[in-house]
Scaffold this motif. Structure first.
Motif, short mmCIF file in Angstrom:
data_model
loop_
_atom_site.label_atom_id
_atom_site.label_comp_id
_atom_site.label_asym_id
_atom_site.label_seq_id
_atom_site.Cartn_x
_atom_site.Cartn_y
_atom_site.Cartn_z
N GLU A 260 -5.33 -0.18 2.45
CA GLU A 260 -5.97 1.13 2.34
C GLU A 260 -5.01 2.13 1.70
O GLU A 260 -4.03 2.52 2.34
CB GLU A 260 -6.39 1.63 3.72
CG GLU A 260 -7.00 3.01 3.71
CD GLU A 260 -7.19 3.58 5.10
OE1 GLU A 260 -7.60 4.76 5.20
OE2 GLU A 260 -6.91 2.86 6.09
N PRO A 261 -5.22 2.54 0.47
CA PRO A 261 -4.33 3.52 -0.17
C PRO A 261 -4.43 4.88 0.52
O PRO A 261 -5.50 5.27 1.00
CB PRO A 261 -4.85 3.59 -1.61
CG PRO A 261 -5.73 2.39 -1.77
CD PRO A 261 -6.29 2.10 -0.43
N LEU A 262 -3.32 5.60 0.53
CA LEU A 262 -3.28 6.95 1.08
C LEU A 262 -2.93 7.94 -0.02
O LEU A 262 -2.35 7.58 -1.05
CB LEU A 262 -2.24 7.03 2.21
CG LEU A 262 -2.45 6.09 3.41
CD1 LEU A 262 -1.30 6.23 4.39
CD2 LEU A 262 -3.79 6.38 4.09
N ASP A 263 -3.28 9.20 0.20
CA ASP A 263 -3.03 10.23 -0.80
C ASP A 263 -1.54 10.41 -1.10
O ASP A 263 -1.16 10.86 -2.18
CB ASP A 263 -3.62 11.57 -0.35
CG ASP A 263 -5.15 11.54 -0.28
OD1 ASP A 263 -5.72 10.67 -0.95
OD2 ASP A 263 -5.73 12.37 0.45
N THR A 264 -0.72 10.07 -0.15
CA THR A 264 0.74 10.23 -0.32
C THR A 264 1.34 9.18 -1.23
O THR A 264 2.51 9.29 -1.61
CB THR A 264 1.42 10.15 1.05
OG1 THR A 264 1.14 8.86 1.64
CG2 THR A 264 0.94 11.25 1.98
N GLY A 265 0.57 8.15 -1.57
CA GLY A 265 1.11 7.04 -2.35
C GLY A 265 1.46 5.85 -1.48
O GLY A 265 1.66 4.74 -1.98
N GLY A 274 -7.18 -6.88 13.53
CA GLY A 274 -7.53 -5.50 13.80
C GLY A 274 -6.36 -4.55 13.83
O GLY A 274 -6.55 -3.33 13.92
N GLY A 275 -5.13 -5.06 13.77
CA GLY A 275 -3.96 -4.22 13.77
C GLY A 275 -3.76 -3.49 12.44
O GLY A 275 -4.34 -3.88 11.42
N VAL A 276 -2.95 -2.44 12.48
CA VAL A 276 -2.67 -1.65 11.29
C VAL A 276 -1.16 -1.44 11.18
O VAL A 276 -0.51 -1.08 12.17
CB VAL A 276 -3.38 -0.28 11.33
CG1 VAL A 276 -3.04 0.54 10.09
CG2 VAL A 276 -4.88 -0.46 11.46
N LEU A 277 -0.61 -1.67 9.98
CA LEU A 277 0.81 -1.48 9.74
C LEU A 277 1.01 -0.51 8.58
O LEU A 277 0.17 -0.43 7.69
CB LEU A 277 1.48 -2.82 9.40
CG LEU A 277 1.45 -3.93 10.44
CD1 LEU A 277 2.14 -5.18 9.89
CD2 LEU A 277 2.10 -3.50 11.74
N PRO A 278 2.13 0.23 8.58
CA PRO A 278 2.40 1.12 7.45
C PRO A 278 2.95 0.35 6.26
O PRO A 278 3.65 -0.66 6.42
CB PRO A 278 3.46 2.07 8.02
CG PRO A 278 4.19 1.25 9.03
CD PRO A 278 3.16 0.33 9.64
N CYS A 279 2.64 0.83 5.08
CA CYS A 279 3.18 0.25 3.85
C CYS A 279 3.69 1.39 2.98
O CYS A 279 2.92 2.31 2.66
CB CYS A 279 2.11 -0.56 3.12
SG CYS A 279 2.68 -1.30 1.56
N SER A 280 4.95 1.36 2.61
CA SER A 280 5.50 2.43 1.79
C SER A 280 5.12 2.23 0.33
O SER A 280 4.80 1.13 -0.11
CB SER A 280 7.03 2.46 1.93
OG SER A 280 7.59 1.28 1.40
N ARG A 281 5.14 3.34 -0.42
CA ARG A 281 4.75 3.27 -1.84
C ARG A 281 5.66 2.32 -2.61
O ARG A 281 5.24 1.73 -3.60
CB ARG A 281 4.79 4.66 -2.45
CG ARG A 281 6.18 5.26 -2.58
CD ARG A 281 6.14 6.64 -3.20
NE ARG A 281 5.54 7.61 -2.29
CZ ARG A 281 5.28 8.86 -2.64
NH1 ARG A 281 5.51 9.26 -3.88
NH2 ARG A 281 4.77 9.70 -1.77
N ARG A 282 6.91 2.18 -2.15
CA ARG A 282 7.86 1.30 -2.81
C ARG A 282 7.37 -0.14 -2.82
O ARG A 282 7.61 -0.90 -3.76
CB ARG A 282 9.22 1.41 -2.12
CG ARG A 282 10.26 0.44 -2.63
CD ARG A 282 11.52 0.55 -1.79
NE ARG A 282 12.49 -0.46 -2.16
CZ ARG A 282 13.61 -0.71 -1.48
NH1 ARG A 282 13.90 0.02 -0.40
NH2 ARG A 282 14.45 -1.65 -1.86
#
Length: 296
Positions: A260-265, A274-282
């Motif tokens: 899921e892309p975010l506005d921040t990049g 069902g879990g969710v993890l952060p992904c950095s733009r890098r």
């Protein structure tokens, strides 16, 4: 060897109460010590014929206890997680811990003097701490003992939790003969839990998260800490199966359901469970390319 413990329920039942148990323990220890010291000091003054008001020893001990509870303990919890005590490497560790104990003493003294001064002012009198060099040295000699006790207590508690939850380690080469599987790129991890051992397949790892000097392996909904850095364990994992998605996270590619892309990049990684993890733009584009390219 046996498969993963099918009954991790006792540890999981403890988790909702974990913070309350920890807070209650330190509140009981420091609060009980505060009350006992207040009574003891007052009794000593009374036995010596002093007519000191009863509120003064209570203010002395309560101010000290409050600084320990509200300022020092949270800081020490962070410090000991960031720099856990290890056997070996004594020189650097000793200097680091001595420096930390000095900081603790300064924070303790400044905090309790401020609280005592405010309490005395409310009674219309001034608080005199005494000659600062002498009193600071006196407090440090007491505080370093409290510092050591707290460090040992925190480390013992964490070791107990790791044993209860299960702690992972890499398989090592046997003393005799060739290893049965690659050691540099392990296919399995050894987990020790409450005196028992079992093997966890690398293919069963859903994701990994950096936690200080540990990396938590998420396996079938349960976490097993491995003493390593996130970069160190990344080098040992099969790059066809795992991808770095954040400075603190590695994910198994076959566990990714969507990105899921975010506005921040940056992005959110939605997993199949069902879990969710952060992904950095890098790491976002590289992960998308690997998922779209079918490398998983």
């Amino acid at each position: 060897m046996r498969g993963p413990d099918p009954d991790p329920i006792p540890y999981e039942r403890f988790l909702p109460w974990k913070r309350w148990v920890e807070a209650g323990f330190w509140l009981a220890m420091i609060g009980g010590n505060c009350i006992a010291n207040s009574i003891t000091v007052l009794m000593e003054f009374r036995r010596g014929g002093s007519a000191i008001p009863a509120w003064e020893p209570m203010v002395w001990e309560a101010s000290s206890a409050l600084v320990w509870l509200l300022a020092i303990l949270p800081g020490m919890a962070w410090f000991t997680r960031r720099h856990p005590f290890r056997w070996g490497g004594w020189g650097r560790q000793l200097l680091r811990y001595l420096a930390a104990s000095a900081v603790v003493c300064v924070v303790h003294v400044l905090g309790m003097v401020a609280l005592r001064s405010a309490a005395y002012a409310s009674q219309g009198v001034d608080y005199d701490f005494g000659p600062w060099p002498r009193e600071l040295l006196y407090e440090y000699l007491k505080d370093i003992r409290s510092f050591a006790y707290i460090v040992l207590t925190m480390e013992a508690y964490r070791a107990l939790l790791r044993g209860w939850r299960g702690e992972a380690s890499l398989l090592t080469e046997p003393e005799e003969g060739p290893p049965l599987e690659p050691v540099e790129r392990p296919e399995r991890f050894l987990v020790r839990k409450l005196g028992r051992e079992f093997l966890v397949a690398a293919a069963d790892i859903q994701w990994l998260q950096a936690a200080g000097n540990y990396v938590n392996l998420r396996v079938r909904g349960h976490d097993y800490p491995l003493r390593s850095t996130i970069a160190g364990i990344q080098e040992r994992l099969d790059p066809r199966r795992f991808a770095r998605i954040h400075r603190s996270y590695i994910v198994a590619l076959d566990q990714v359901a969507s990105i899921e892309p975010l506005d921040t990049g940056d992005a959110r990684i939605h997993l199949k469970d069902g879990g969710v993890l952060p992904c950095s733009r890098r790491h976002r584009q590289d992960l998308r390319g690997r998922i779209d390219g079918g490398e998983a």
